[in-house]
Write an enzyme that holds these catalytic residues in place. Structure first.
Site, PDB file in Angstrom:
ATOM      1  N   HIS A  64     120.830   1.205  51.465  1.00 56.12           N
ATOM      2  CA  HIS A  64     120.513  -0.201  51.723  1.00 56.12           C
ATOM      3  C   HIS A  64     120.967  -0.983  50.494  1.00 56.12           C
ATOM      4  CE1 HIS A  64     117.233   0.244  55.083  1.00 56.12           C
ATOM      5  NE2 HIS A  64     118.459   0.162  55.568  1.00 56.12           N
ATOM      6  N   ASP A  66     119.967  -3.392  48.669  1.00 55.27           N
ATOM      7  CA  ASP A  66     119.103  -3.697  47.516  1.00 55.27           C
ATOM      8  C   ASP A  66     118.930  -2.494  46.585  1.00 55.27           C
ATOM      9  OD1 ASP A  66     117.643  -2.739  49.790  1.00 55.27           O
ATOM     10  OD2 ASP A  66     115.750  -3.269  48.831  1.00 55.27           O
ATOM     11  N   HIS A  67     119.488  -1.344  46.981  1.00 49.30           N
ATOM     12  CA  HIS A  67     119.416  -0.145  46.131  1.00 49.30           C
ATOM     13  C   HIS A  67     120.809   0.301  45.664  1.00 49.30           C
ATOM     14  CE1 HIS A  67     115.123   0.659  47.281  1.00 49.30           C
ATOM     15  NE2 HIS A  67     115.509  -0.192  48.218  1.00 49.30           N
ATOM     16  N   ASP A 212     112.665   3.795  49.536  1.00 55.14           N
ATOM     17  CA  ASP A 212     111.720   3.081  50.369  1.00 55.14           C
ATOM     18  C   ASP A 212     111.112   4.077  51.341  1.00 55.14           C
ATOM     19  OD1 ASP A 212     112.732   0.845  49.089  1.00 55.14           O
ATOM     20  OD2 ASP A 212     113.830   0.087  50.793  1.00 55.14           O
ATOM     21  N   HIS A 270     108.828  -3.133  44.709  1.00 59.33           N
ATOM     22  CA  HIS A 270     109.553  -3.419  45.946  1.00 59.33           C
ATOM     23  C   HIS A 270     108.735  -4.391  46.806  1.00 59.33           C
ATOM     24  CE1 HIS A 270     111.908  -2.584  49.674  1.00 59.33           C
ATOM     25  NE2 HIS A 270     112.861  -2.246  48.830  1.00 59.33           N
TER      26      HIS A 270
HETATM   27 ZN   LIG Z   1     114.675  -1.562  49.622  1.00 56.28          ZN
HETATM   28 ZN   LIG Z   2     115.513   0.261  52.431  1.00 53.93          ZN
END
Ligand SMILES: [Zn+2]
Ligand SMILES: [Zn+2]
Length: 323
Positions: A64, A66-67, A212, A270
């Site tokens: 994803h 955001d990572h 996550d 997060h």
């Molecule tokens: Zn995330």
């Molecule tokens: Zn994620």
């Protein structure tokens, strides 16, 4: 003998001016590891005093943005800096194709090798080790294949009780053998057990990164006894339906995971940008697990070596740096 983690980014998907997306820098015995690499990670490394050139390996939990988005810029910058040492990247399936595509368009002639290892996100496996550290995958429950990581110090070599060297008249060879865990037979035939001659200098330390993920009792079990647990807490428990739908956890669930794992301390992060104040999430977590704090940009958490298990892990973990 350093074992410490610096929070480079703690937010979830929507960028804000206060926070950066997920990235932690782990220093184990002066070897540096990057866990997740959200957008802007390379500037965060510099801001908090970690040279990007010193990063040995990058561990991505899942693909994803955001990572991940920070990795492309970091790869290019390391090329500009003239890095020669290979950079190892551990990540779920498809990472290899994704990174090869980046190289083809932007970094066709890197001066260093990018070594990509795709990890099985369904298995708890040892994926990396060096002289002092092991890294294990921890299967997580998210919308896409996701692995958390457990960083575990190896059991250090045993130390010899110095006062016993003259007492038993030990030779150099006998001292070496005792350090390797062997019992010693003296010249008069007396057997001295290894446990008498040596001691473990400190309890091996560990750091677990679970993000996550929805709540997973299995993941908590796999990181049992960790000194410091980072667990995502995207939502408050009042929004747990949303958490379930999106494959995330609430602050309460993160605290329950820390309790189930018997962790020393808990860091949560997060957070969804819908919550304007981290304190409400931390307060919620503390109702179940008091040794909980928010992961905050620039904070460095240190895990001191403990001589034995009589000192609680929670006392060995402390915040040593806040900008
Ligand atoms: Zn995330
Ligand atoms: Zn994620």
């Amino acid at each position: 003998m350093t074992f410490r983690v610096t929070i480079l980014g703690s937010s979830s998907a929507l960028p804000t001016v206060r926070k950066h997306p997920s990235a932690h820098a782990l220093n184990v015995h002066e070897q540096f590891f990057l866990i997740d690499c959200g957008e802007g990670t390379q500037t965060q490394l510099r801001r908090y005093g970690v040279s990007p050139l010193r990063v040995n390996c990058v561990f991505l939990t899942h693909l994803h943005g955001d990572h991940v988005f920070g990795l492309f810029g970091l790869i290019s910058t390391l090329g500009l800096l003239g890095r020669r040492t290979p950079l190892q990247v551990f990540a779920p399936h498809s990472a290899e194709a994704m990174l090869r595509s980046h190289l083809q368009y932007f970094d066709a002639e890197l001066p260093y090798e990018l070594q990509v290892t795709e990890v099985d996100t369904c298995k708890h496996r040892l994926i990396y080790e060096n002289k002092t550290l092991e890294v294990w995958t921890v299967p997580l429950r998210h919308r896409v294949p996701t692995a958390g990581y457990l960083f575990r110090e190896k059991t250090p070599p045993r130390n010899i009780r110095k006062e016993l060297i003259p007492a038993y008249g030990l030779s150099l060879a006998q001292i070496q053998a005792a350090k390797q865990g062997r019992d010693i037979t003296l010249s008069d035939g007396t057997l001295v057990p290894n446990a008498v001659l040596t001691y473990r200098p400190y309890v091996p330390r560990s750091y677990a990164y679970l993000s996550d993920t929805a709540y997973s009792a299995k993941a908590a079990g796999l990181v049992a006894g960790t000194d410091l647990l980072y667990h995502e807490a995207t939502f408050m428990d009042a929004d747990r339906r949303l958490a379930r739908q999106t494959g995330h956890s609430t602050a309460l669930q993160a605290a329950r995971a820390a309790l189930a794992a018997g962790a020393g301390r808990l860091l949560i992060g997060h957070f969804s940008s819908r919550y304007k104040d981290d304190a409400v999430l931390v307060d919620e977590a503390r109702t179940v697990f008091p040794a909980a704090d928010a992961a905050t940009e620039g904070d460095t958490w240190d895990i001191r070596p403990r001589a034995d298990d009589t000192m609680p892990a929670s006392e060995a973990v402390s915040l040593i740096g806040r900008p």
